[in-house]
Design an enzyme around this catalytic site. Sequence first.
Site, PDB file in Angstrom:
ATOM      1  N   ASP A  17       0.837  -1.206   0.000  1.00  0.00           N
ATOM      2  CA  ASP A  17       0.000   0.000   0.000  1.00  0.00           C
ATOM      3  C   ASP A  17       0.873   1.258   0.000  1.00  0.00           C
ATOM      4  OD1 ASP A  17      -2.499  -1.585   0.525  1.00  0.00           O
ATOM      5  OD2 ASP A  17      -1.368  -2.055   2.335  1.00  0.00           O
ATOM      6  N   GLU A 272       1.966  -6.564  -5.196  1.00  0.00           N
ATOM      7  CA  GLU A 272       1.636  -5.718  -6.355  1.00  0.00           C
ATOM      8  C   GLU A 272       2.846  -4.953  -6.878  1.00  0.00           C
ATOM      9  OE1 GLU A 272      -2.072  -3.659  -6.253  1.00  0.00           O
ATOM     10  OE2 GLU A 272      -1.318  -1.962  -7.419  1.00  0.00           O
TER      11      GLU A 272
END
Length: 380
Positions: A17, A272
């Site tokens: 994040d 990610e």
Amino acid sequence: MKTTWDIFCSVVDNYGDIGVTWRLARQLVAEYGQTVRLWVDDLRAFVRLCPEADAAADSQWRQGVEVRVWHPDWQAVEPAQVVIEAFACHLPPAYIAAMAAKPKVLWLNLEYLSAEDWVGGCHGLPSPQGNGLQKFFFFPGFTGDTGGLLRESDLLARRQAFQADQAAQAAFLFGLGVQRQPGAQLISLFAYENPGLASWLDALAAGAASIQLLVPQGRILGDLQAWLGIEDMAVGGSWRRGNLQVHLLPFVRQEDYDLLLWCCDANIVRGEDSFVRAQWAGRPLLWHIYEQDEQVHWDKLNAFLSLYRQGLSPAADAALSGLWRAWNAGERIGESWSACLEAWPEVAEHAERWCLQQASRPDLAAALVLFYRNWLSCAP
Ligand code: TRH
């Protein structure tokens, strides 16, 4: 046009994040001259990516970005012109009210990366919020109907220059306590816990090629220690088993993680952001996807594979897909690894081709800036 941006990041777990939002914030400042505040609810992960940061500072400037702690007891601030809530985090109600009271504020929800088909159809769609505001969904992705991937404008040129410069690579690795052995293959390993890891390490140790496995500190260490039979692995240490040399590296600053990926002949990555960075490295990669409830991550893994495998021969496709699935299922990996080695030259060539193909699309920061410009020109 200098625009103000507020990017809100709630650290769920791990580094993805903050990894994505910090990277985006820096690029908006460095390449588009934007004014960016990055609101983070937990600075501990940020300090790992940016070690010069102060874990106790409420507000600090890092690389031109104003990094602010997002406290639960929100103190009113003037909203920016563009507001990004990353990964559907919840903005403070008072901030939303202030957005509604200010003219022309663009509100975006930056979503997680997925190659699934439906993403293109949802990218850029507005969602009315009941207070007169609209929130737009902004999806990163691999196809032209999405917002693209984060990629700094000089990234590929820097990567190619570094990969052509053996001395620069040796100096970087030396700083991490690694000397490349003549003829050895370098593989980096940044992954979640995996019960199948031992079978892969067995295959590497018994394999014909000499392998140096570079492992930054992280969640895989428990499985690695169990396989090595060592309780306390010290950072900077290295251990040999057969043809495999394992090196434990420190967790490096975010910019240096790129250099590590660029040095390696193959990279195992996760989540990610490291997944995207390994694609920009132009080298074979193996993705350990972040596990989700109800196993929905398998849809994401298969969706990505169905794009990535295009152009591979049936044999290389089967080998690569088999390896990725075995790794993510925590199954024995040795056999899939051997099959992949057979197809290695093709897999390696394909990795560079995929990288260049993706790099021919606009990057995510460029797409965001353009989205705002277009929205502004249509906004009442
Ligand atoms: O840390 P992650 O597992 O993050 C995950 C994913 O983002 C997932 O989608 C999300 O839901 C979950 O977090 C909450 O993996 P990721 O995304 O690769 O982020 C790792 C970051 O750490 C990336 O920016 C690269 C950086 N990094 C370093 O800066 N130094 C290092 O030494 C290493 C290994 C990584």
